[in-house]
Design a protein around this motif. Structure first.
Motif, PDB file in Angstrom:
ATOM      1  N   THR A 162       0.827  -1.207   0.000  1.00 34.39           N
ATOM      2  CA  THR A 162       0.000   0.000   0.000  1.00 34.39           C
ATOM      3  C   THR A 162       0.859   1.252   0.000  1.00 34.39           C
ATOM      4  OG1 THR A 162      -1.769  -1.154   1.178  1.00 34.39           O
ATOM      5  CG2 THR A 162      -1.800   1.245   1.258  1.00 34.39           C
TER       6      THR A 162
ATOM      7  N   VAL B  87       2.547   2.175  -3.648  1.00 33.32           N
ATOM      8  CA  VAL B  87       1.786   2.733  -4.767  1.00 33.32           C
ATOM      9  C   VAL B  87       1.300   4.130  -4.414  1.00 33.32           C
ATOM     10  CG1 VAL B  87       1.065   0.451  -5.554  1.00 33.32           C
ATOM     11  CG2 VAL B  87      -0.407   1.730  -4.001  1.00 33.32           C
TER      12      VAL B  87
ATOM     13  N   ASP C  47      -2.637   7.735  -9.019  1.00 39.23           N
ATOM     14  CA  ASP C  47      -3.807   7.006  -9.506  1.00 39.23           C
ATOM     15  C   ASP C  47      -3.662   5.493  -9.385  1.00 39.23           C
ATOM     16  OD1 ASP C  47      -5.514   9.048 -10.113  1.00 39.23           O
ATOM     17  OD2 ASP C  47      -5.028   9.147 -12.241  1.00 39.23           O
TER      18      ASP C  47
ATOM     19  N   GLN D  59      -3.354   1.769  -7.604  1.00 38.32           N
ATOM     20  CA  GLN D  59      -3.912   1.097  -6.439  1.00 38.32           C
ATOM     21  C   GLN D  59      -3.811  -0.407  -6.633  1.00 38.32           C
ATOM     22  OE1 GLN D  59      -8.050   2.180  -6.277  1.00 38.32           O
ATOM     23  NE2 GLN D  59      -8.548   1.170  -8.190  1.00 38.32           N
TER      24      GLN D  59
ATOM     25  N   GLY E 184      -6.576  -5.811  -3.758  1.00 44.38           N
ATOM     26  CA  GLY E 184      -6.979  -4.831  -2.749  1.00 44.38           C
ATOM     27  C   GLY E 184      -8.351  -5.147  -2.195  1.00 44.38           C
TER      28      GLY E 184
ATOM     29  N   THR F 193     -13.301  -3.398   0.820  1.00 42.10           N
ATOM     30  CA  THR F 193     -12.228  -2.632   0.200  1.00 42.10           C
ATOM     31  C   THR F 193     -11.909  -1.461   1.120  1.00 42.10           C
ATOM     32  OG1 THR F 193     -13.811  -1.306  -1.075  1.00 42.10           O
ATOM     33  CG2 THR F 193     -12.881  -3.255  -2.155  1.00 42.10           C
TER      34      THR F 193
ATOM     35  N   CYS G 284      -9.353   6.428   7.259  1.00 43.48           N
ATOM     36  CA  CYS G 284      -9.422   5.232   6.429  1.00 43.48           C
ATOM     37  C   CYS G 284     -10.345   4.197   7.063  1.00 43.48           C
ATOM     38  CB  CYS G 284      -8.027   4.637   6.244  1.00 43.48           C
ATOM     39  SG  CYS G 284      -7.043   5.558   5.053  1.00 43.48           S
TER      40      CYS G 284
ATOM     41  N   LEU H 142      -1.606  -4.545  -9.662  1.00 39.29           N
ATOM     42  CA  LEU H 142      -1.854  -3.110  -9.577  1.00 39.29           C
ATOM     43  C   LEU H 142      -2.701  -2.653 -10.757  1.00 39.29           C
ATOM     44  CD1 LEU H 142       1.826  -2.050  -8.761  1.00 39.29           C
ATOM     45  CD2 LEU H 142       0.035  -2.740  -7.149  1.00 39.29           C
TER      46      LEU H 142
ATOM     47  N   PHE I 125      -4.536   1.136 -12.660  1.00 43.04           N
ATOM     48  CA  PHE I 125      -4.732   2.586 -12.687  1.00 43.04           C
ATOM     49  C   PHE I 125      -5.509   2.939 -13.949  1.00 43.04           C
ATOM     50  CE2 PHE I 125      -0.704   1.704 -14.763  1.00 43.04           C
ATOM     51  CZ  PHE I 125      -0.727   2.478 -15.912  1.00 43.04           C
TER      52      PHE I 125
ATOM     53  N   SER J 241      -6.157  11.782  -7.208  1.00 45.98           N
ATOM     54  CA  SER J 241      -6.602  10.802  -6.223  1.00 45.98           C
ATOM     55  C   SER J 241      -5.571  10.534  -5.137  1.00 45.98           C
ATOM     56  CB  SER J 241      -6.923   9.479  -6.927  1.00 45.98           C
ATOM     57  OG  SER J 241      -5.771   8.964  -7.555  1.00 45.98           O
ATOM     58  N   SER J 242      -4.411  11.199  -5.198  1.00 49.87           N
ATOM     59  CA  SER J 242      -3.349  10.892  -4.241  1.00 49.87           C
ATOM     60  C   SER J 242      -3.785  11.148  -2.807  1.00 49.87           C
ATOM     61  CB  SER J 242      -2.098  11.720  -4.564  1.00 49.87           C
ATOM     62  OG  SER J 242      -2.399  13.097  -4.568  1.00 49.87           O
TER      63      SER J 242
ATOM     64  N   HIS K  26      -5.462   8.200  -0.856  1.00 49.29           N
ATOM     65  CA  HIS K  26      -4.720   7.001  -0.491  1.00 49.29           C
ATOM     66  C   HIS K  26      -4.607   6.867   1.021  1.00 49.29           C
ATOM     67  CE1 HIS K  26      -3.082   4.812  -3.953  1.00 49.29           C
ATOM     68  NE2 HIS K  26      -3.233   5.943  -4.594  1.00 49.29           N
TER      69      HIS K  26
END
Length: 280
Positions: free
Chosen positions: A128, A131, A134, A136, A175, A187, A195, A241, A243, A252-253, A256
Motif C-alpha cells: 500500500t 503505490v 492514480d 492502487q 486490494g 475494500t 481510512c 496493480l 490505474f 486521487s493521491s 490514499h
C-alpha cells in the motif's frame, strides 16, 4: 565544505516530456535489478523524483507511482550516496507514458484501466505504501469480471500488436479483504473520519483457504481458470496493480491510505477473523 560532503556523490537528471497529451498518464516505477531483489533500504543510495509543481516522490524498491503527465511534464531525478558507507542504487527507474486503451508492452488494458504486477514481494501494508497517485491494488466486482480480465490478458498473445500477457501463475495480492463475521468482501477507502474498510456488494466471489487470513489473492491455473484465495496479510507476495488509462480530473493521491493506517485496520479485521473462525 565539510569533510562528509566531500565524499558525497550526486547525480541529477533533468527530464522533460515533449509528447504528453491531455489525459495521458505518467508511470514511474522502481524496478530492482535481477541481482538485487531485496527490499532492504539500509546502506543504499538515496534517490528521489522532484517535479516542478512541488510534488516529490522518494524512490524505494517496488515504488509504483502514476501521475497526470501534463501536470508533471518536467522533473528531476536526484541520486546521491557516500561510497564509503553506501552502495550505488540497485533500482532501475522505469518511466512510461501508457497509451490509452493499449497501456504498455507488459501492461494489459481492461475496462478502462491498465494493469501491472509489482516488481517485489511485499506485505499488504508495504504494498500500500509503495503505490501512489492514480495507482492502487486491483479489485473486481465479481468472479465474472475476474474471468473477463484473465481472458483479456491471455488474448494479448493472439491479438495485434501481440504483446506478452501478465504472468499470473503465482498468486498476486488484490486490494480486497474478507469480513469473516459477516461473510462479505471489503475494500479500503478514505472517508471524512479517516481510512475505513467498506463493505462491497460483490457478485459470486468465491474463494478458498479462508482459515489462512482475510487478504485476497488471485492466481491462474494452467487451464486459465481463476483461483481466488484468502491468506495472511503480512506474508510477502506480488501485487496486482491497476490505474485508469486516462488521468482523473480530480487527483486521487489524497485519497490514499498509508500502510500504517491499513495495518491498524487489518489488525482489527484479523482479530475479528480469528474470533469468527474459532467460534463453534
Amino acid at each position: 565544505m565539510s569533510s562528509q560532503s566531500q565524499f558525497q556523490i550526486k547525480c541529477i537528471w533533468d527530464i522533460r516530456l515533449t509528447t504528453a497529451k491531455v489525459g495521458m498518464q505518467l508511470v514511474i516505477a522502481a524496478v530492482p535489478s535481477k541481482k538485487h531483489r531485496s527490499t532492504a533500504a539500509d546502506r543504499k543510495a538515496k534517490m528521489s523524483v522532484d517535479f516542478l509543481n512541488n510534488d516529490s516522490v522518494s524512490v524505494t524498491t517496488g515504488m509504483f507511482q502514476v501521475r497526470p503527465a501534463t501536470e508533471h511534464r518536467r522533473f528531476t531525478v536526484d541520486l546521491n550516496w557516500d561510497p564509503r558507507m553506501q552502495k550505488p542504487s540497485s533500482d532501475n527507474l522505469r518511466i512510461l507514458l501508457p497509451i490509452p486503451k493499449q497501456c504498455g508492452q507488459d501492461m494489459p488494458w481492461f475496462n478502462g484501466s491498465c494493469y501491472a504486477v509489482s516488481a517485489v514481494r511485499q506485505s499488504m501494508a508495504d504494498a500500500t505504501d509503495s503505490v501512489g497517485g492514480d495507482a492502487q491494488l486491483a479489485s473486481f466486482s465479481s468472479m465474472a469480471e475476474i474471468s473477463e480480465f484473465i481472458a483479456a490478458n491471455t488474448a494479448r498473445l493472439n491479438e495485434f500488436p501481440y504483446r506478452r500477457p501478465l504472468s499470473l501463475r503465482q498468486p498476486v495480492r488484490l486490494g480486497m479483504f474478507l469480513n469473516a463475521s459477516a461473510a462479505t468482501v471489503l475494500t479500503v477507502v478514505r472517508s471524512d473520519s479517516g481510512c475505513v474498510l467498506k463493505s462491497e456488494k460483490l457478485a459470486n466471489i468465491s474463494a478458498t483457504g479462508r482459515e489462512k487470513g482475510p487478504c485476497l489473492s488471485l492466481r491462474v491455473t494452467e487451464s486459465d481458470r481463476a483461483v481466488v484465495e484468502f491468506g495472511d496479510c503480512s506474508s510477502p507476495m506480488l501485487s496486482l496493480l491497476s490505474f485508469p488509462d486516462t488521468a482523473r480530473s480530480v487527483p486521487s493521491s489524497a485519497a490514499h491510505c498509508s500502510g500504517s493506517e491499513l495495518a491498524t485496520l487489518l489488525d482489527r479485521l484479523q482479530s475479528r477473523f480469528a474470533d469468527a473462525e474459532s467460534s463453534p
